[in-house]
Design a protein around this motif. Structure first.
Motif, PDB file in Angstrom:
ATOM      1  N   ILE A 335       0.185  25.497  55.580  1.00 35.76           N
ATOM      2  CA  ILE A 335      -1.243  25.632  55.863  1.00 35.76           C
ATOM      3  C   ILE A 335      -1.982  24.309  55.676  1.00 35.76           C
ATOM      4  O   ILE A 335      -3.201  24.270  55.639  1.00 35.76           O
ATOM      5  N   GLY A 336      -1.229  23.250  55.576  1.00 28.83           N
ATOM      6  CA  GLY A 336      -1.833  21.924  55.484  1.00 28.83           C
ATOM      7  C   GLY A 336      -0.892  20.893  56.072  1.00 28.83           C
ATOM      8  O   GLY A 336       0.328  21.086  56.105  1.00 28.83           O
ATOM      9  N   GLY A 337      -1.429  19.795  56.559  1.00 26.27           N
ATOM     10  CA  GLY A 337      -0.611  18.769  57.170  1.00 26.27           C
ATOM     11  C   GLY A 337       0.291  18.069  56.161  1.00 26.27           C
ATOM     12  O   GLY A 337       0.033  18.043  54.964  1.00 26.27           O
ATOM     13  N   ASN A 338       1.396  17.497  56.660  1.00 25.82           N
ATOM     14  CA  ASN A 338       2.350  16.811  55.796  1.00 25.82           C
ATOM     15  C   ASN A 338       1.978  15.351  55.551  1.00 25.82           C
ATOM     16  O   ASN A 338       2.478  14.728  54.627  1.00 25.82           O
ATOM     17  N   ARG A 339       1.120  14.813  56.383  1.00 23.53           N
ATOM     18  CA  ARG A 339       0.753  13.412  56.221  1.00 23.53           C
ATOM     19  C   ARG A 339      -0.203  13.253  55.049  1.00 23.53           C
ATOM     20  O   ARG A 339      -1.089  14.062  54.837  1.00 23.53           O
ATOM     21  N   SER A 340      -0.002  12.180  54.303  1.00 18.95           N
ATOM     22  CA  SER A 340      -0.867  11.925  53.158  1.00 18.95           C
ATOM     23  C   SER A 340      -1.219  10.447  53.109  1.00 18.95           C
ATOM     24  O   SER A 340      -0.485   9.592  53.634  1.00 18.95           O
ATOM     25  N   SER A 341      -2.328  10.148  52.482  1.00 26.32           N
ATOM     26  CA  SER A 341      -2.768   8.765  52.362  1.00 26.32           C
ATOM     27  C   SER A 341      -2.048   8.077  51.207  1.00 26.32           C
ATOM     28  O   SER A 341      -1.469   8.727  50.333  1.00 26.32           O
ATOM     29  N   ARG A 342      -2.109   6.756  51.213  1.00 27.26           N
ATOM     30  CA  ARG A 342      -1.485   6.010  50.123  1.00 27.26           C
ATOM     31  C   ARG A 342      -2.171   6.314  48.799  1.00 27.26           C
ATOM     32  O   ARG A 342      -1.507   6.433  47.761  1.00 27.26           O
ATOM     33  N   SER A 343      -3.504   6.473  48.827  1.00 30.48           N
ATOM     34  CA  SER A 343      -4.224   6.764  47.586  1.00 30.48           C
ATOM     35  C   SER A 343      -3.820   8.123  47.014  1.00 30.48           C
ATOM     36  O   SER A 343      -3.724   8.286  45.795  1.00 30.48           O
ATOM     37  N   ALA A 344      -3.569   9.110  47.881  1.00 30.38           N
ATOM     38  CA  ALA A 344      -3.130  10.424  47.403  1.00 30.38           C
ATOM     39  C   ALA A 344      -1.749  10.329  46.749  1.00 30.38           C
ATOM     40  O   ALA A 344      -1.499  10.941  45.699  1.00 30.38           O
ATOM     41  N   ALA A 345      -0.850   9.568  47.369  1.00 32.43           N
ATOM     42  CA  ALA A 345       0.480   9.390  46.786  1.00 32.43           C
ATOM     43  C   ALA A 345       0.398   8.667  45.449  1.00 32.43           C
ATOM     44  O   ALA A 345       1.152   8.980  44.514  1.00 32.43           O
ATOM     45  N   GLU A 346      -0.536   7.717  45.318  1.00 33.03           N
ATOM     46  CA  GLU A 346      -0.697   6.994  44.059  1.00 33.03           C
ATOM     47  C   GLU A 346      -1.207   7.911  42.947  1.00 33.03           C
ATOM     48  O   GLU A 346      -0.797   7.766  41.787  1.00 33.03           O
ATOM     49  N   VAL A 347      -2.073   8.864  43.298  1.00 27.25           N
ATOM     50  CA  VAL A 347      -2.558   9.816  42.297  1.00 27.25           C
ATOM     51  C   VAL A 347      -1.407  10.680  41.793  1.00 27.25           C
ATOM     52  O   VAL A 347      -1.252  10.901  40.578  1.00 27.25           O
ATOM     53  N   ARG A 348      -0.574  11.158  42.713  1.00 27.12           N
ATOM     54  CA  ARG A 348       0.570  11.969  42.291  1.00 27.12           C
ATOM     55  C   ARG A 348       1.515  11.158  41.409  1.00 27.12           C
ATOM     56  O   ARG A 348       2.023  11.663  40.396  1.00 27.12           O
ATOM     57  N   ASP A 349       1.772   9.901  41.772  1.00 31.41           N
ATOM     58  CA  ASP A 349       2.634   9.047  40.956  1.00 31.41           C
ATOM     59  C   ASP A 349       2.032   8.822  39.571  1.00 31.41           C
ATOM     60  O   ASP A 349       2.759   8.729  38.574  1.00 31.41           O
ATOM     61  N   MET A 350       0.695   8.757  39.503  1.00 29.24           N
ATOM     62  CA  MET A 350       0.025   8.555  38.229  1.00 29.24           C
ATOM     63  C   MET A 350       0.298   9.726  37.285  1.00 29.24           C
ATOM     64  O   MET A 350       0.632   9.535  36.107  1.00 29.24           O
ATOM     65  N   TYR A 351       0.176  10.953  37.809  1.00 33.61           N
ATOM     66  CA  TYR A 351       0.470  12.130  36.987  1.00 33.61           C
ATOM     67  C   TYR A 351       1.954  12.193  36.648  1.00 33.61           C
ATOM     68  O   TYR A 351       2.327  12.573  35.526  1.00 33.61           O
ATOM     69  N   ARG A 352       2.808  11.840  37.586  1.00 31.30           N
ATOM     70  CA  ARG A 352       4.257  11.829  37.322  1.00 31.30           C
ATOM     71  C   ARG A 352       4.591  10.919  36.159  1.00 31.30           C
ATOM     72  O   ARG A 352       5.335  11.304  35.239  1.00 31.30           O
ATOM     73  N   ASP A 353       4.041   9.704  36.169  1.00 29.56           N
ATOM     74  CA  ASP A 353       4.330   8.757  35.093  1.00 29.56           C
ATOM     75  C   ASP A 353       3.726   9.216  33.762  1.00 29.56           C
ATOM     76  O   ASP A 353       4.322   9.011  32.694  1.00 29.56           O
ATOM     77  N   TYR A 354       2.564   9.852  33.826  1.00 38.28           N
ATOM     78  CA  TYR A 354       1.918  10.317  32.592  1.00 38.28           C
ATOM     79  C   TYR A 354       2.751  11.380  31.892  1.00 38.28           C
ATOM     80  O   TYR A 354       2.854  11.389  30.661  1.00 38.28           O
ATOM     81  N   PHE A 355       3.375  12.272  32.655  1.00 40.15           N
ATOM     82  CA  PHE A 355       4.157  13.349  32.059  1.00 40.15           C
ATOM     83  C   PHE A 355       5.425  12.834  31.372  1.00 40.15           C
ATOM     84  O   PHE A 355       6.095  13.601  30.672  1.00 40.15           O
ATOM     85  N   MET A 356       5.759  11.559  31.569  1.00 38.42           N
ATOM     86  CA  MET A 356       6.919  10.974  30.903  1.00 38.42           C
ATOM     87  C   MET A 356       6.536  10.190  29.643  1.00 38.42           C
ATOM     88  O   MET A 356       7.399   9.627  28.983  1.00 38.42           O
TER      89      MET A 356
END
Length: 374
Positions: A335-356
């Motif tokens: 129900i949503g497109g697969n394309r994402s912006s670089r800033s969106a990917a950076e936000v996800r990476d930020m949470y990924r690194d925080y959980f470690m």
């Protein structure tokens, strides 16, 4: 049942006598139909109208079957159910299903997610469902979905306590693709910035500024305020940890839909009604769900009814899972497109690194992602 059998009263109407009376006090004045009263044929009381409607939503049986149970004309049953559901939604919506109006309201929800599900800066969990209906007359393929049924789309966001906070229902089932989210009121509101979402703030224990986010599964787009899991298999440990933590927080909306379908069995089978009426019935059930989660939670959703965890983070599956299948409330596709912006990917990476980090980890996360069957 009202006088002598409280358990049967709950099973019959999905609420206790006291809660029914409180609800009747709220909606009863709008259910009075004085113009039909006469000496020969008095009008049907608001209490009977409400009980009939609750019974319909609680069982999912045909409206005609209520004709035999309540000894009310078949056409009258259909009219009563539709009118009562409209009243229930209009009366309860403003108090129990209203979207957060201020930044403080959103921050309160975020605090609950952080406390209960260890996911900071989370504003809610989002998911979509097909509400299966009978094939509408002369509708062609408008409501025909990829699963081979006819449906309307229900898109919803919930808080950490299994209550709906944003609801969008009514899009036709054939639109279960990348356009559903962008066409929804929620998707448009996030694009326009009209939800009064709070600004970024540091993740707990760090100076790293992170935006507030909603959590969803792989069906949703990745955006700066919407997180979805990393795709693929054979992920490295930190990526697998992020997916586990996201799934743990997102499970709240899965349980919310599960409670809804378990208690209001109208969602256990195709709804025999026109699409417009199916929308009305769905909104009424959602309003009742929030009303009972707020006012009678211990009975409506007792301990063990939803998913839980033991001290090591192992999942204890809720009892609702033994009652619900995908008969009338089924999982939606993309129900949503697969394309994402670089800033969106950076936000996800930020949470990924925080959980470690020591500030963001939970002790059992490594055990879960390193299991052979994960």
């Amino acid at each position: 049942m009202r006088l002598h059998d409280s358990d049967s009263h709950f099973r019959y109407l999905k609420m206790s006598k006291a809660t029914f009376d409180q609800l009747l006090a709220k909606v009863g004045p709008l259910l009075v139909r004085r113009r039909y009263s006469s000496v020969v044929r008095p009008s049907i009381s608001p209490g009977e109208r409400l009980a009939l409607t609750l019974r319909y939503l609680a069982t999912g049986n045909s409206q005609i079957s209520l004709f035999f149970s309540f000894r009310v004309g078949a056409a009258t049953v259909c009219q009563i159910v539709r009118e009562a559901c409209i009243v229930i939604w209009n009366v309860l919506m403003e108090e129990y299903v209203m979207a957060p109006a201020t930044e403080d309201d959103w921050k309160s929800i975020s605090a609950q997610f952080s406390q209960l599900w260890n996911f900071p800066n989370c504003l809610g969990a989002i998911d979509g469902k097909h509400v299966v209906i009978q094939a509408p007359d002369r509708s062609g393929s408008t409501y025909y979905n990829y699963k081979g049924t006819y449906s309307i789309v229900l898109l919803a966001v919930c808080d950490a306590h299994y209550r709906f906070i944003l609801v969008d229902v009514g899009d036709s089932g054939r639109h279960s693709d990348g356009g559903v989210f962008s066409n929804s009121a929620f998707g448009q509101a996030t694009e326009l910035g009209s939800l009064s979402l709070p600004v970024s703030r540091p993740l707990p224990g760090t100076s790293t500024e992170a935006p507030f986010v909603f959590v969803g599964d792989e069906a949703f787009p990745l955006r700066t305020n919407m997180l979805r899991p990393y795709p693929g298999r054979g992920l490295d440990e930190r990526t697998a940890v992020f997916n586990y933590r996201l799934s743990r927080a997102r499970r709240v909306i899965e349980n919310t839909f599960g409670i809804l379908a378990a208690r209001w069995r109208i969602f256990r089978r195709p709804i025999i009604a026109a699409p417009d009426n199916a929308v009305i019935f769905t909104k009424a059930a959602i309003a009742l769900h929030n009303y009972l989660r707020t006012n009678e939670s211990s009975v409506y959703c007792p301990p063990g009814f939803t998913d839980a965890e033991d001290g090591a983070g192992h999942l204890l599956r809720g009892n609702w899972r033994h009652e619900v299948d995908d008969g009338g409330l089924s999982r939606i596709g993309q129900i949503g497109g697969n394309r994402s912006s670089r800033s969106a990917a950076e936000v996800r990476d930020m949470y990924r690194d925080y959980f470690m980090t020591p500030e963001g980890e939970v002790t059992w996360q490594y055990h879960h992602v390193n299991r052979k069957d994960y």
